[in-house]
Design an enzyme around this catalytic site. Structure first.
Site: not given
Ligand code: FES
Length: 211
Positions: A36, A38, A63, A107
C-alpha cells in the site's frame, strides 16, 4: 453497516499505546509496505545485560489496522528479551486484535516487520545475532530489500534500481539507476546509508547515481 473491525482494533486505533519516538534508541526501523506504500517507524531501548526491551515506541503513517497492530505488537514486545520478541509474528498480533479482514493482513505484516527490523538494527550495531555475519554482497542485497524505491513503492532491489554491489576492504560501492539530481536521490542515499552504516565491518559506503 457492520464494521469489518473488531472492537479492539477500533479501541486501539482511537487510543494507541506506545506512540512516539525514542531519542537515541538502541535500535530503530523504518519500514514501508509494498502492498500500500504506507510506512511505520519503530524504536527500541534494550537493557545491555538482560537484553530485555525496556522501552518501545512507534509512529505509523498507515491505516487504522496498522496503528492498532503497531500498538498491540509494541505492548507484546515490551519487557521481552530480543530473542523472545523476534518470535512474535504478525499472525499472533492480528489474533491478539481479535482478527483483521484479509485485505488488511499486510498492515499487520508491516508492524511485525518494523519490530523485527528494529531488533536486527540493534543486533547489527552490537555485532550479535545477524550482525555477527560478515557483510557479503548477499547481506547488502538483503538489507537493500528494506529500502523502498519511492518511484514504484517496491524495494530498490526488486524494482531493479540497484545496478551493482561491490565490496572491498570494508567499502561498499553501490550503483543506482537514478540521476544524481533526481528529487528522490538524497532521501534514497540516506536510506541506503542508514541500513549499512550500522554494520560493524562496513567502513565506507559509495553510492553512485547514474541514471
Ligand atoms: Fe497501508 Fe494498512 S493499508 S498499512
Amino acid at each position: 453497516m457492520e464494521s469489518p473491525y473488531s472492537e479492539k482494533v477500533v479501541e486501539l486505533f482511537k487510543n494507541p499505546k506506545n506512540v512516539g519516538e525514542i531519542e537515541n534508541p538502541d535500535g530503530k526501523a523504518k519500514e514501508g509496505s509494498p502492498a500500500c506504500g504506507d510506512m511505520v517507524k519503530l524504536f527500541i531501548s534494550v537493557d545491555e545485560e538482560t537484553k530485555k526491551i525496556t522501552n518501545i515506541k512507534f509512529n505509523s503513517y498507515g491505516c487504522a489496522s496498522n496503528i492498532a497492530t503497531g500498538s498491540i505488537i509494541t505492548e507484546m514486545a515490551k519487557g521481552k528479551t530480543i530473542d523472545e520478541a523476534k518470535k512474535i509474528t504478525w499472525e499472533e498480533a492480528a489474533e491478539e486484535l481479535g482478527g483483521l479482514p484479509d485485505i488488511k493482513a499486510h498492515c499487520s505484516v508491516l508492524a511485525a516487520d518494523a519490530l523485527h527490523e528494529a531488533i536486527r538494527d540493534y543486533e547489527e550495531r552490537h555485532g550479535i545475532g545477524k550482525g555477527e555475519k560478515p557483510t557479503t554482497e548477499e547481506v547488502v542485497r538483503e538489507r537493500l530489500k528494506h529500502v523502498m524505491n519511492p518511484l514504484t513503492g517496491i524495494d530498490v532491489v526488486d524494482s531493479e534500481l540497484v545496478e551493482s554491489i561491490d565490496l572491498e576492504d570494508g567499502t561498499v560501492s553501490i550503483k543506482v539507476d537514478l540521476a544524481e539530481d533526481h528529487q528522490f536521490a538524497p532521501a534514497l542515499k540516506e536510506d541506503i546509508e542508514e541500513k549499512l552504516t550500522v554494520r560493524q565491518d562496513v567502513e565506507k559506503i559509495n553510492i553512485d547515481f547514474q541514471g
